[in-house]
Design a protein around this motif. Structure first.
Motif, PDB file in Angstrom:
ATOM      1  N   MET A 173       0.832  -1.199   0.000  1.00  0.00           N
ATOM      2  CA  MET A 173       0.000   0.000   0.000  1.00  0.00           C
ATOM      3  C   MET A 173       0.874   1.259   0.000  1.00  0.00           C
ATOM      4  N   ALA A 174       0.410   2.285  -0.711  1.00  0.00           N
ATOM      5  CA  ALA A 174       1.183   3.534  -0.769  1.00  0.00           C
ATOM      6  C   ALA A 174       1.307   4.135   0.629  1.00  0.00           C
ATOM      7  N   ARG A 175       2.430   4.797   0.875  1.00  0.00           N
ATOM      8  CA  ARG A 175       2.640   5.421   2.186  1.00  0.00           C
ATOM      9  C   ARG A 175       1.712   6.619   2.367  1.00  0.00           C
ATOM     10  N   PHE A 176       1.477   7.346   1.286  1.00  0.00           N
ATOM     11  CA  PHE A 176       0.560   8.486   1.338  1.00  0.00           C
ATOM     12  C   PHE A 176      -0.563   8.283   0.327  1.00  0.00           C
ATOM     13  N   ARG A 177      -1.797   8.236   0.831  1.00  0.00           N
ATOM     14  CA  ARG A 177      -2.959   8.109  -0.050  1.00  0.00           C
ATOM     15  C   ARG A 177      -3.620   9.485  -0.164  1.00  0.00           C
ATOM     16  N   GLY A 178      -3.826   9.911  -1.397  1.00  0.00           N
ATOM     17  CA  GLY A 178      -4.411  11.235  -1.613  1.00  0.00           C
ATOM     18  C   GLY A 178      -5.762  11.141  -2.285  1.00  0.00           C
ATOM     19  N   ALA A 179      -6.498  12.269  -2.211  1.00  0.00           N
ATOM     20  CA  ALA A 179      -7.750  12.401  -2.966  1.00  0.00           C
ATOM     21  C   ALA A 179      -7.654  13.721  -3.723  1.00  0.00           C
ATOM     22  N   LEU A 180      -8.254  13.771  -4.888  1.00  0.00           N
ATOM     23  CA  LEU A 180      -8.202  15.008  -5.686  1.00  0.00           C
ATOM     24  C   LEU A 180      -9.613  15.486  -6.001  1.00  0.00           C
ATOM     25  N   ILE A 181      -9.838  16.780  -5.817  1.00  0.00           N
ATOM     26  CA  ILE A 181     -11.144  17.369  -6.149  1.00  0.00           C
ATOM     27  C   ILE A 181     -10.954  18.340  -7.311  1.00  0.00           C
ATOM     28  N   GLY A 182     -11.729  18.141  -8.375  1.00  0.00           N
ATOM     29  CA  GLY A 182     -11.644  19.003  -9.566  1.00  0.00           C
ATOM     30  C   GLY A 182     -10.799  18.330 -10.626  1.00  0.00           C
ATOM     31  N   CYS A 183     -11.462  17.693 -11.585  1.00  0.00           N
ATOM     32  CA  CYS A 183     -10.740  16.916 -12.611  1.00  0.00           C
ATOM     33  C   CYS A 183     -10.712  17.664 -13.939  1.00  0.00           C
ATOM     34  N   GLY A 184     -10.400  18.948 -13.906  1.00  0.00           N
ATOM     35  CA  GLY A 184     -10.471  19.768 -15.114  1.00  0.00           C
ATOM     36  C   GLY A 184      -9.176  19.857 -15.880  1.00  0.00           C
ATOM     37  N   PHE A 185      -9.032  20.974 -16.596  1.00  0.00           N
ATOM     38  CA  PHE A 185      -7.896  21.230 -17.492  1.00  0.00           C
ATOM     39  C   PHE A 185      -6.544  21.000 -16.815  1.00  0.00           C
ATOM     40  N   PHE A 186      -6.345  21.595 -15.641  1.00  0.00           N
ATOM     41  CA  PHE A 186      -5.000  21.554 -15.053  1.00  0.00           C
ATOM     42  C   PHE A 186      -4.764  20.323 -14.183  1.00  0.00           C
ATOM     43  N   ALA A 187      -5.832  19.745 -13.651  1.00  0.00           N
ATOM     44  CA  ALA A 187      -5.691  18.616 -12.725  1.00  0.00           C
ATOM     45  C   ALA A 187      -4.963  17.428 -13.362  1.00  0.00           C
ATOM     46  N   PHE A 209      -8.085   8.591   3.068  1.00  0.00           N
ATOM     47  CA  PHE A 209      -6.939   9.248   2.411  1.00  0.00           C
ATOM     48  C   PHE A 209      -6.248  10.183   3.410  1.00  0.00           C
ATOM     49  N   ASP A 210      -4.949  10.419   3.144  1.00  0.00           N
ATOM     50  CA  ASP A 210      -4.104  11.175   4.086  1.00  0.00           C
ATOM     51  C   ASP A 210      -4.017  12.655   3.743  1.00  0.00           C
ATOM     52  N   PHE A 211      -4.351  13.002   2.499  1.00  0.00           N
ATOM     53  CA  PHE A 211      -4.362  14.426   2.120  1.00  0.00           C
ATOM     54  C   PHE A 211      -5.321  14.617   0.955  1.00  0.00           C
ATOM     55  N   VAL A 212      -5.718  15.877   0.752  1.00  0.00           N
ATOM     56  CA  VAL A 212      -6.588  16.184  -0.385  1.00  0.00           C
ATOM     57  C   VAL A 212      -5.933  17.274  -1.233  1.00  0.00           C
ATOM     58  N   ASP A 213      -6.048  17.121  -2.550  1.00  0.00           N
ATOM     59  CA  ASP A 213      -5.485  18.077  -3.506  1.00  0.00           C
ATOM     60  C   ASP A 213      -6.669  18.770  -4.183  1.00  0.00           C
ATOM     61  N   ILE A 214      -6.867  20.048  -3.874  1.00  0.00           N
ATOM     62  CA  ILE A 214      -8.033  20.783  -4.401  1.00  0.00           C
ATOM     63  C   ILE A 214      -7.627  21.511  -5.680  1.00  0.00           C
ATOM     64  N   ALA A 215      -8.175  21.042  -6.806  1.00  0.00           N
ATOM     65  CA  ALA A 215      -7.784  21.572  -8.125  1.00  0.00           C
ATOM     66  C   ALA A 215      -8.969  22.203  -8.831  1.00  0.00           C
ATOM     67  N   THR A 216      -9.910  22.723  -8.041  1.00  0.00           N
ATOM     68  CA  THR A 216     -11.072  23.397  -8.624  1.00  0.00           C
ATOM     69  C   THR A 216     -10.743  24.876  -8.840  1.00  0.00           C
ATOM     70  N   THR A 217     -11.643  25.588  -9.500  1.00  0.00           N
ATOM     71  CA  THR A 217     -11.440  27.041  -9.685  1.00  0.00           C
ATOM     72  C   THR A 217     -11.781  27.776  -8.376  1.00  0.00           C
ATOM     73  N   VAL A 218     -11.405  29.046  -8.329  1.00  0.00           N
ATOM     74  CA  VAL A 218     -11.313  29.783  -7.064  1.00  0.00           C
ATOM     75  C   VAL A 218     -12.602  29.837  -6.233  1.00  0.00           C
ATOM     76  N   GLY A 219     -13.761  29.864  -6.906  1.00  0.00           N
ATOM     77  CA  GLY A 219     -15.028  30.044  -6.183  1.00  0.00           C
ATOM     78  C   GLY A 219     -15.298  28.989  -5.129  1.00  0.00           C
ATOM     79  N   SER A 220     -14.751  27.782  -5.311  1.00  0.00           N
ATOM     80  CA  SER A 220     -15.025  26.685  -4.374  1.00  0.00           C
ATOM     81  C   SER A 220     -13.901  26.481  -3.354  1.00  0.00           C
ATOM     82  N   HIS A 221     -12.801  27.241  -3.450  1.00  0.00           N
ATOM     83  CA  HIS A 221     -11.633  26.944  -2.602  1.00  0.00           C
ATOM     84  C   HIS A 221     -11.943  27.027  -1.103  1.00  0.00           C
ATOM     85  N   ARG A 222     -12.630  28.110  -0.702  1.00  0.00           N
ATOM     86  CA  ARG A 222     -12.852  28.265   0.745  1.00  0.00           C
ATOM     87  C   ARG A 222     -13.702  27.121   1.304  1.00  0.00           C
ATOM     88  N   ALA A 223     -14.804  26.815   0.636  1.00  0.00           N
ATOM     89  CA  ALA A 223     -15.698  25.766   1.150  1.00  0.00           C
ATOM     90  C   ALA A 223     -14.968  24.428   1.220  1.00  0.00           C
TER      91      ALA A 223
END
Ligand code: NAD
Ligand code: 89V
Length: 343
Positions: free
Chosen positions: A1-15, A66-80
């Motif tokens: 198993m990976a030492r660090f398991r991540g989750a990603l939010i926002g599967c768009g252009f840059f993600a 998961f051990d961390f989350v990578d938020i790759a959405t556009t700015v409007g959703s960052h705070r929430a």
């Protein structure tokens, strides 16, 4: 198993770049992804073989694992989304721009601190190979003590085809691109105390400003100019290269087109090429940015493992984001803005 398991939010252009970066890092696995758009979720899930797919971030956090989350959405959703990560005590990376307003960004830092989680802003431009090379020269003392600098990004590249939302925002180049250049100025010249800015909109088909010229006073007495433009039609398109000029009391440094670095000091002049690596999944001209994504993600994992604050932590990046706010305020008012009034 990976030492660090991540989750990603926002599967768009840059993600997609971020997913490639995670795939290349030993000991890291993205185990869950989330996007409100079913098509983007399927494309990224299939490309990177991620089985756990969510249309709701709340549901993904509720399931956890998961051990961390990578938020790759556009700015409007960052705070929430950062506040959601804090609620679940999950370390978070958040894409730039930090937030819609400085007040939101401060609230996000407060939420992360209250929850005791690390928060890193994905401010990757300072991780570009040519920028790291400039920093190395400065730190070596080859040009002595710097007293003046310029960070310049002037281009006519069509960024709107890949990122159509950039044409619609009331704020454009300072918030989207200048934010990187301002962070580079902080990285090279130290924190700033004052900002004077002028903006223009040249392209009639967009809502925001596409040209900005900013004058910064730094704590250590350095004066810098940060100038950015997407209305500059050059014989050779430099996108996405940042040019840097620095004058020191013993010499000068110039980072120019095609990643050519000229360092002139008491010992003479040294010319070199400090080009980024072309990673296997990267494509020109984006490879400079793509490599910096891989490097900042490596930094995140190293700091997470060591329990240390990342260089572009939320706390640190408030100072970059305050420069963005200060630039818009200065352009609107026609005067100079003191950073101490914002932070
Ligand atoms: P995009 O619009 O292509 O992708 C964003 C995705 O997030 C979309 O698929 C959308 O459906 C999804 N989304 C939005 N809100 C959501 C939510 N609450 N829950 C789940 N999914 C949600 O945007 P992009 O061009 O990929 O940009 C994303 C971010 O990356 C922006 O903040 C942008 O400024 C930044 N960016 C950074 C760099 C860099 O070099 N650091 C380069 C380009 C873009
Ligand atoms: O880096 C960015 O944030 C991008 C781009 C380089 C196109 O401006 O939006």
């Amino acid at each position: 198993m990976a030492r660090f398991r991540g989750a990603l939010i926002g599967c768009g252009f840059f993600a997609v770049n971020q997913m490639h970066g995670w795939q290349d890092l030993a000991g890291v696995e993205i185990v869950a992804i989330c996007d409100r758009d079913a098509e983007r979720l399927a494309i990224v899930g299939d490309q990177f073989s991620v089985a756990r797919r969510y249309s709701s971030a709340e549901e993904m956090f509720a399931d956890g694992g998961f051990d961390f989350v990578d938020i790759a959405t556009t700015v409007g959703s960052h705070r929430a989304l950062v506040e959601l990560a804090a609620k679940h005590r999950v370390p978070a990376i958040c894409q730039k721009p930090f937030a819609p307003t400085l007040a939101d960004a401060k609230a996000m830092v407060a939420a992360a601190e209250a929850a005791g989680i690390p928060l890193m802003i994905h401010e990757n431009f300072r991780w570009q190979t040519p920028i790291l090379a400039v920093k190395q020269v400065l730190d070596s003392g080859a040009i002595g003590t710097p007293f003046w600098g310029r960070v310049s990004f002037r281009s006519g590249f069509d960024v709107f085809s890949g990122q159509p939302y950039l044409a619609r925002g009331k704020r454009f180049i300072i918030e989207d691109l200048g934010i990187h250049s301002l962070d580079i100025a902080r990285f090279l010249f130290g924190d700033a105390t004052s900002m004077t800015a002028r903006t223009r909109r040249i392209n009639p088909d967009i809502a925001g400003e596409d040209v900005a010229t900013m004058l910064l006073g730094h704590e250590n007495g350095i004066t810098s100019i940060v100038d950015v433009s997407y209305a500059t039609k050059l014989p050779e398109e430099p996108f996405p290269e940042t040019f840097v000029e620095i004058d020191g009391d013993k010499g000068t440094l110039r980072l120019g087109k095609d990643y050519r670095l000229t360092v002139h000091g008491p010992e003479g002049t040294v010319e070199s090429v400090v080009a980024p690596n072309l990673l296997l999944w990267a494509s020109r001209p984006w490879h400079n940015i793509q490599e910096s994504v891989a490097l900042i993600q490596k930094h995140w994992i190293e700091r997470l493992a060591a329990g240390r604050e990342p260089d572009t932590s939320g706390r640190d990046n408030l100072k970059t984001f305050a420069l963005v706010e200060a630039a818009y305020l200065s352009a609107e008012r026609g005067g100079t803005v003191a950073l101490a009034d914002l932070l």
